[in-house]
Scaffold this motif. Sequence first.
Motif, PDB file in Angstrom:
ATOM      1  N   UNK A 223      14.574 -25.280  26.967  1.00 38.47           N
ATOM      2  CA  UNK A 223      14.931 -24.095  26.180  1.00 38.47           C
ATOM      3  C   UNK A 223      14.977 -22.839  27.039  1.00 38.47           C
ATOM      4  N   UNK A 224      14.922 -23.051  28.364  1.00 33.32           N
ATOM      5  CA  UNK A 224      14.966 -21.973  29.357  1.00 33.32           C
ATOM      6  C   UNK A 224      13.761 -21.047  29.273  1.00 33.32           C
ATOM      7  N   UNK A 225      12.667 -21.566  28.685  1.00 28.55           N
ATOM      8  CA  UNK A 225      11.438 -20.786  28.638  1.00 28.55           C
ATOM      9  C   UNK A 225      10.717 -20.876  29.981  1.00 28.55           C
TER      10      UNK A 225
ATOM     11  N   UNK B 228      13.764 -33.995  38.933  1.00 29.63           N
ATOM     12  CA  UNK B 228      13.119 -33.000  38.083  1.00 29.63           C
ATOM     13  C   UNK B 228      13.131 -33.477  36.635  1.00 29.63           C
ATOM     14  N   UNK B 229      12.024 -33.308  35.965  1.00 32.12           N
ATOM     15  CA  UNK B 229      11.953 -33.492  34.516  1.00 32.12           C
ATOM     16  C   UNK B 229      11.524 -32.155  33.936  1.00 32.12           C
TER      17      UNK B 229
ATOM     18  N   UNK C 221      17.719 -26.714  40.753  1.00 31.18           N
ATOM     19  CA  UNK C 221      17.850 -25.755  39.661  1.00 31.18           C
ATOM     20  C   UNK C 221      16.643 -25.806  38.730  1.00 31.18           C
ATOM     21  N   UNK C 222      16.372 -24.657  38.104  1.00 29.65           N
ATOM     22  CA  UNK C 222      15.310 -24.522  37.102  1.00 29.65           C
ATOM     23  C   UNK C 222      13.915 -24.788  37.658  1.00 29.65           C
ATOM     24  N   UNK C 223      13.751 -24.624  38.954  1.00 26.09           N
ATOM     25  CA  UNK C 223      12.421 -24.651  39.570  1.00 26.09           C
ATOM     26  C   UNK C 223      12.276 -23.411  40.437  1.00 26.09           C
ATOM     27  N   UNK C 224      11.060 -22.959  40.598  1.00 29.16           N
ATOM     28  CA  UNK C 224      10.815 -21.818  41.476  1.00 29.16           C
ATOM     29  C   UNK C 224       9.371 -21.849  41.947  1.00 29.16           C
ATOM     30  N   UNK C 225       9.087 -21.005  42.924  1.00 28.76           N
ATOM     31  CA  UNK C 225       7.765 -20.923  43.533  1.00 28.76           C
ATOM     32  C   UNK C 225       7.166 -19.544  43.301  1.00 28.76           C
TER      33      UNK C 225
END
Length: 561
Positions: free
Chosen positions: A410-412, A447-448, A391-395
């Motif tokens: 902060x979901x930025x 993930x950090x 989650x919260x990673x993408x390519x």
Amino acid sequence: MSSIPFFGQIKISDEAYTVYQKIPQEKIYVHYNSNFLLTGESLIYKIYCLNTSTYLFSDFSQIAYIELINANKERVLKQKIRLKKGIGQGDFFIATDLPSGNYKLIAYTEWMKNKNSFYEESINIINPFTQKIATDTINSKNSSILKKDILPLTTKNGFLETNKIHFSKREQVTLNFNENLINRTSGNFSISVRKTMPNVSSEKTTPLEFTQSENHNKLENHNSENKIFLPELRGELIQGKIVALDDEQSIENKAIGLSIIEKNGIYKIVNTKKDGTFYFNLPEEYASEKAIVQILESNKNDYKLIISESKSLDLSSLKFSAIKTNSQINKSIRERAIYLQVENAYNELHQDSILPPKQVESLFKNALINYKLDDYTRFNTIKETTVEVIKNTWLTKEGDNYTFHVRDNNLHTNYQTKPLVLIDGYIINNHNELVDFNPKLIKQIAIIRNKYKFNANIYQGVISVKTFKGDYTPSSNEKSLSITLFKPLPIKKYYSKNYTNTDLKRVPDYRTQLFWNPNINLTEKNITFFTSDVTGHFETILEGFTNDGKPIYEKIIFTVK
């Protein structure tokens, strides 16, 4: 591939050089088991690193070096030792192909090299299997072998005493510490129990003689042009520089990464100085034999990467002497050589144990979000795994190049700042490497999401991948330098025979080194060890320094019949 020690000198300003000259200097004392050894035996030692002015334990250098030098002033071996509050330990095997002769044991820190200062002792080594030693006609009446009627029980300090003077073979010896004296003597101490030999060598330097020696106290400046060796203040120091292939390219403030690939991989990121030099400090313990250094810049092909080599000490002052024996000494050598062959035949039954390296704590342990891939549906590609599991990673993709991104807490969404990507501690500069990696080899992905800064380098989060085996092999397309690490010795727990174990009764025991403990706790009332099948006189030597800088030395002798 380079296989080198990683040190060099730096040039400093006049003002900095004045400050350097005021920094406390160090000296090293070594307690070792014997200055007369046969090939096939081991020299065991403990290092005491001290402040030259106060003789208090130095907490300045974290690394020391010990070398064996032959009569041609050539290095026979070199070891690196971790120091903890000025204390270190180690041992080395005397190779069976080493020729007989007089050698020098030297020890130093990088900081001591600025004064060309080093500890020095003579070590006589006999190879009883290949060479004959020159013989002097010495009257046996003048031999230094101890006689019963002059057998000393103790030296004047009275720290030690055995429970009796004469022992049988394979009998337990109790070594008692004097409580009244010990209660006033806190410090760091080591102890050796070994069979005495006729004196081929001169007496070893004691801690008291060491502190009073002018040779060790007179430290003259050995540098010119304001050049100094950097002290290893925070562990091992690896030094290098980059060189621009085009004079127009800047060599300042370029990111350099170091990776040690293993299950708990170690990674460092630093930036180059104005002259292109860089330094890595390695306080961590590690198991791997290799490290990878790489330039973490998009134009990395415009630079050449160089690791600095070590500059040797000036050993021109060393003086060597020939070994001469007599018939009585030669008889003892032949006897000891037989003992040694028997002991080595049963070596696997009494090996020392190596303590495992301390686990490296992650910089991000409190911020990690772990995904153990076996807990999820396994996918065939990293791209699918990223989309479906992490989650919260993408390519993103630009041309043929992929880039990973991590969304902050902060979901930025930040497309400009890349995350730090690691596989088993290896820094992934080209994210295609991770995209092309087989996810079935991955144990977990952590993930950090926070922003992290390493020196001048800012990363939007971290993606840390661990494989099952911790043995990731970097892509051959990446420009990097693989170096063989000159590792500090691991800490050992030294074997001590115990005849309360009845399984050992049928095993021959020809130990001449009955006991060695580099970390004696004097608050204990006593220690115990067992004699062997070897008869004769044995010396027990306690050495060390108190916490207020006072040298301690005591020798007592007992017999085994």
